[in-house]
Design a protein around this motif. Sequence first.
Motif, PDB file in Angstrom:
ATOM      1  N   LEU A 362       0.831  -1.206   0.000  1.00  0.00           N
ATOM      2  CA  LEU A 362       0.000   0.000   0.000  1.00  0.00           C
ATOM      3  C   LEU A 362       0.860   1.248   0.000  1.00  0.00           C
ATOM      4  O   LEU A 362       0.611   2.199  -0.769  1.00  0.00           O
ATOM      5  CB  LEU A 362      -0.925  -0.002   1.221  1.00  0.00           C
ATOM      6  CG  LEU A 362      -2.363  -0.501   0.996  1.00  0.00           C
ATOM      7  CD1 LEU A 362      -2.364  -1.954   0.566  1.00  0.00           C
ATOM      8  CD2 LEU A 362      -3.191  -0.340   2.262  1.00  0.00           C
ATOM      9  N   SER A 397       0.377  -4.266  -6.791  1.00  0.00           N
ATOM     10  CA  SER A 397       0.792  -2.854  -6.752  1.00  0.00           C
ATOM     11  C   SER A 397       0.231  -2.106  -7.956  1.00  0.00           C
ATOM     12  O   SER A 397      -0.262  -0.974  -7.832  1.00  0.00           O
ATOM     13  CB  SER A 397       2.317  -2.753  -6.739  1.00  0.00           C
ATOM     14  OG  SER A 397       2.849  -3.306  -5.560  1.00  0.00           O
ATOM     15  N   LEU A 400      -3.466  -1.477  -7.391  1.00  0.00           N
ATOM     16  CA  LEU A 400      -3.681  -0.369  -6.446  1.00  0.00           C
ATOM     17  C   LEU A 400      -3.354   0.975  -7.092  1.00  0.00           C
ATOM     18  O   LEU A 400      -4.064   1.969  -6.870  1.00  0.00           O
ATOM     19  CB  LEU A 400      -2.824  -0.589  -5.195  1.00  0.00           C
ATOM     20  CG  LEU A 400      -3.279  -1.721  -4.268  1.00  0.00           C
ATOM     21  CD1 LEU A 400      -2.218  -2.022  -3.233  1.00  0.00           C
ATOM     22  CD2 LEU A 400      -4.600  -1.349  -3.586  1.00  0.00           C
ATOM     23  N   VAL A 419      -6.363   4.765   1.051  1.00  0.00           N
ATOM     24  CA  VAL A 419      -6.182   3.365   0.673  1.00  0.00           C
ATOM     25  C   VAL A 419      -5.950   2.571   1.954  1.00  0.00           C
ATOM     26  O   VAL A 419      -5.197   3.003   2.829  1.00  0.00           O
ATOM     27  CB  VAL A 419      -5.015   3.191  -0.322  1.00  0.00           C
ATOM     28  CG1 VAL A 419      -3.705   3.703   0.257  1.00  0.00           C
ATOM     29  CG2 VAL A 419      -4.883   1.738  -0.745  1.00  0.00           C
ATOM     30  N   PHE A 432      -8.861  -5.057   0.541  1.00  0.00           N
ATOM     31  CA  PHE A 432      -8.223  -3.797   0.176  1.00  0.00           C
ATOM     32  C   PHE A 432      -9.302  -2.819  -0.265  1.00  0.00           C
ATOM     33  O   PHE A 432     -10.286  -3.209  -0.913  1.00  0.00           O
ATOM     34  CB  PHE A 432      -7.223  -4.003  -0.966  1.00  0.00           C
ATOM     35  CG  PHE A 432      -6.046  -4.865  -0.607  1.00  0.00           C
ATOM     36  CD1 PHE A 432      -4.824  -4.302  -0.296  1.00  0.00           C
ATOM     37  CD2 PHE A 432      -6.155  -6.252  -0.587  1.00  0.00           C
ATOM     38  CE1 PHE A 432      -3.728  -5.101   0.025  1.00  0.00           C
ATOM     39  CE2 PHE A 432      -5.081  -7.059  -0.273  1.00  0.00           C
ATOM     40  CZ  PHE A 432      -3.858  -6.475   0.039  1.00  0.00           C
ATOM     41  N   VAL A 434      -9.979   1.409  -1.743  1.00  0.00           N
ATOM     42  CA  VAL A 434      -9.548   2.739  -2.178  1.00  0.00           C
ATOM     43  C   VAL A 434     -10.786   3.624  -2.208  1.00  0.00           C
ATOM     44  O   VAL A 434     -11.735   3.332  -2.944  1.00  0.00           O
ATOM     45  CB  VAL A 434      -8.872   2.681  -3.564  1.00  0.00           C
ATOM     46  CG1 VAL A 434      -8.543   4.090  -4.041  1.00  0.00           C
ATOM     47  CG2 VAL A 434      -7.617   1.825  -3.531  1.00  0.00           C
ATOM     48  N   CYS A 474      -7.443  -4.088 -13.266  1.00  0.00           N
ATOM     49  CA  CYS A 474      -7.633  -4.416 -11.849  1.00  0.00           C
ATOM     50  C   CYS A 474      -8.501  -5.656 -11.693  1.00  0.00           C
ATOM     51  O   CYS A 474      -8.182  -6.564 -10.913  1.00  0.00           O
ATOM     52  CB  CYS A 474      -8.275  -3.232 -11.124  1.00  0.00           C
ATOM     53  SG  CYS A 474      -7.243  -1.760 -11.043  1.00  0.00           S
TER      54      CYS A 474
END
Length: 510
Positions: A362, A397, A400, A419, A432, A434, A474
Amino acid sequence: MKVTMAQKNQIKTVLLHFVIVLALLLSAAGIGYLLRGLGLPEANIVIVFFLAVLLTSLLISSYAFAILASVLAAFLFNFLFTEPYFSFAVHAPSYMVTLFIMSIAALLTSTVTFHAKRNERSAMERELESRALYALTNLLTDAKTFPEIAELAADTISKSVCAGAACLCFDKNGKPEDSYIQCLPGQAVRRRTEDVSDLLQRLSDLDAGFVAGPVFYDWPIYAKDSILGLIRLPREKAQRLSAAQIRILRSMIESTALAMDRFRASQQRIHLHEETVRERYRVNLLRAISHDLRTPLAGMMGTSEMLLGMTDRSDPRYPLMEGIHHDAGWLHSLVENILSLTRLQDGTLAISKQMEAAEEILGGAARYVMRHHPGYDIEVHAPEELFLVPMDAKLISQALINLLENAIKHTDPPGEICVSVEEDRENRKAVFSVRDRGSGIGGADLPHIFELFYTSHAKESDSRKGVGLGLTICDTIVKAHGGTIWARNRADGPGAEFVFSLPLEVETHG
């Protein structure tokens, strides 16, 4: 009470059968008198009556008339050739035995003859059915198009079962075509389909093997999960079909259904192959272009960054170089997304899961995005204790970063962007998230947000650079990890939230 034409024909047939029975029995009686006049014994006369019963069974395909002929023969022999003559009384016991044996023998003879004739007729019908099906199958094997299959089926059925047969084809969506083909003597014609909605309504109410319409009896041609067409028989002729003709018709419809289904499946395979080839060309083209663009874009980014470091902010050239640097960075990110998407879709990008510290992933993604977007301050929330998650660090990564850049695209600086990651102990997952404070996701956009090349128009000024790849990548990355991803609007105010979960247990294949 009005008598129909069919009933009139049935009455005529019954009367004709009666005439035949009476004529044969009277002929047998005449021959019997002739034999008695010649002094021949009564056994010869009995044989003549047996012959009359046998001829009745051969000439008339009716079990009832065969039995009737047997009974009448016994009574007529008793009436004419046993004493006292012209009376049904019998004085001598030997005559009783003779009449009984004659009745039983005549009945058995008529029964055996009737069954033999029926078996012969059934064998002939099966032979005709086999020949018709063989001819139809051979013709359908060589058919090249769907309309050709329909014409061959209608022509064969018209010649073998019912003259004037027609075939109406249905499209891939289960809708009747605008016209159907009908085979008339010496020619095949195209006729316009009647009211389609009424036809579909009749088919939906189908409770027998066919649908009775005002002009045709329609017999559906079914595939496994859809309707392929209709075999249409003229109403008046279809009403007179025998059981054997209906059986042949059903067999022909099944053969036609197999041919149509096979043709549709072949067309679908060709279509899928063409789509696969087009997709392969598209992926190869995107990959080649992306590879060719990576090197000059990296050079542009490095050079522009170096020039920015050598130029004072008050210099009027500084904003120009800054714009070049930002646009080159955006293009570089787009190229990387295209490469990742092509690798994921064709399976050349392997997923290598390792136990990674979630807070480091993150933090690294947040630092990367803030370096390219200095006007934003991204909050990072992670468990205080070390939280290890099985993942491909590079791909997660990237996912994100794509989600954070999507949040920046829809949030004015210095808007709130956060995040976070947390452990779902009950379901053994890492979750996770966002979150942003943008305008949120429109109701029309929400079902399509992860589709390829789909872009939201909630913020036109920023979305002009979007090509609809980031969220698709994603989605692909998360699903490749065995996880799930979804989007929703925030419940605590304006803004959107993108959430994905990854399983905490590494899958093992034994």
